[in-house]
Design an enzyme around this catalytic site. Structure first.
Site, short mmCIF file in Angstrom:
data_model
loop_
_atom_site.label_atom_id
_atom_site.label_comp_id
_atom_site.label_asym_id
_atom_site.label_seq_id
_atom_site.Cartn_x
_atom_site.Cartn_y
_atom_site.Cartn_z
N ASP A 30 0.87 -1.16 0.00
CA ASP A 30 0.00 0.00 0.00
C ASP A 30 0.92 1.23 0.00
OD1 ASP A 30 -2.42 1.59 0.50
OD2 ASP A 30 -1.58 1.84 2.51
N ASP B 142 -0.11 5.17 1.01
CA ASP B 142 -0.32 6.15 2.08
C ASP B 142 -0.49 5.45 3.43
OD1 ASP B 142 -0.32 8.01 -0.02
OD2 ASP B 142 -2.48 7.79 -0.29
N THR C 165 -1.23 11.51 5.40
CA THR C 165 -1.66 12.87 5.70
C THR C 165 -3.14 13.07 5.36
OG1 THR C 165 -0.91 13.63 3.51
CG2 THR C 165 0.64 13.85 5.37
N TYR D 130 -5.73 12.83 2.81
CA TYR D 130 -5.86 12.72 1.36
C TYR D 130 -4.71 13.50 0.74
CZ TYR D 130 -10.59 10.98 2.23
OH TYR D 130 -11.66 10.24 2.66
N ASN E 242 -5.56 2.56 -2.94
CA ASN E 242 -6.89 3.16 -3.13
C ASN E 242 -6.76 4.67 -3.06
OD1 ASN E 242 -8.13 0.64 -3.19
ND2 ASN E 242 -8.85 0.73 -1.06
N GLN E 243 -7.45 5.37 -3.95
CA GLN E 243 -7.39 6.84 -3.98
C GLN E 243 -8.80 7.42 -4.10
OE1 GLN E 243 -4.67 8.94 -3.61
NE2 GLN E 243 -3.53 7.11 -3.03
N ARG F 19 -10.88 -1.98 -6.23
CA ARG F 19 -10.71 -1.28 -4.95
C ARG F 19 -10.52 -2.29 -3.83
NH1 ARG F 19 -11.23 3.36 -2.10
NH2 ARG F 19 -12.07 3.15 -0.01
N LYS F 20 -9.40 -2.14 -3.10
CA LYS F 20 -9.20 -3.01 -1.93
C LYS F 20 -10.34 -2.78 -0.93
CE LYS F 20 -5.24 -1.01 -1.34
NZ LYS F 20 -3.95 -0.55 -0.79
N ASP G 225 -1.37 -0.86 5.84
CA ASP G 225 -1.71 -0.33 7.16
C ASP G 225 -3.18 -0.49 7.50
OD1 ASP G 225 -2.50 1.60 5.24
OD2 ASP G 225 -2.43 3.20 6.75
#
Length: 213
Positions: A31, A33, A40, A42, A74-75, A130-131, A156
């Site tokens: 992963d 972020d 942080t 987004y 994922n975003q 998407r996870k 995480d």
């Protein structure tokens, strides 16, 4: 307008660098972020990006072992309209640059922007990419001819671990999490130096078994 490696409106698939791998190699999935860089929320500002401690050494170990390193992220901030693919590209470029300064490199980046809370074509609930769904891992495995059952994932969130389990991986490391087992999928915690050492040993061991010719 900058051209981005979008396979569809909400799916980024980017090959990074020129390394090639034999068929049947395991991979290190990560992963982004909260796992590679400090989370942080987004992230849309490359100036605020900082790496988490010790993660570059893990990626460098995979590089030295000759196994692919793949980011799967994922975003949903894109679907929600907080930022766009251009901002994602700048932040991701900064992450890769910071890793490079520590002698570590990534071979492929996949990002999924679909989310049920999004707008327009990105407003898709439970998208297969998407996870915790395994679509990004499966796509990378197909493109890089990866041996999924011998591959590892670091993340995480429980969704990262679930994506790894559904993709047929054998083991995952959960940042600041607890160890557990879900069927044949084992989860190890990644909290302190001894945990990092265990992950480093596992990554190094991946390079000892050859892939197919």
């Amino acid at each position: 307008m900058t051209s981005h490696p979008l396979q569809e409106p909400g799916l980024w698939v980017e090959s990074v660098g020129a390394r090639t791998f034999a068929k049947g190699r395991p991979a290190l999935f990560l992963d982004r972020d909260g796992t590679i860089n400090v989370d942080t929320g987004y992230p849309d500002d490359p100036a605020r990006i900082a790496l988490r401690a010790d993660i570059a050494s893990v990626i460098a170990a995979a590089n030295h072992a000759g196994i692919p390193v793949v980011i799967v992220t994922n975003q949903s901030g894109i679907a929600r309209g907080y930022f766009g693919w251009e901002e994602f590209a700048k932040v991701n470029g900064r992450v890769l640059d910071l890793l490079g300064l520590e002698g570590a490199s990534v071979d492929m980046v996949l990002a999924c922007a679909y989310h049920e809370g999004g707008a327009g074509p990105l407003a898709v609930g439970d998208h297969p990419m998407r996870k915790p769904n395994p679509g990004m891992l499966i796509e990378a495995a197909k493109r890089l001819r990866i041996d999924a059952p011998r591959s590892l994932i670091v993340g995480d969130k429980p969704a990262d671990m679930e994506a790894g389990r559904r993709a047929g991986l054998a083991q995952g490391w959960l940042v600041d999490g607890e160890g557990s087992r879900q069927g044949n999928f084992a989860i190890s915690p990644l909290r302190d130096r001894s945990d990092v050492d265990g992950l480093l040993a596992a990554v190094t061991a991946l390079g000892e078994a050859p892939g197919e010719a």
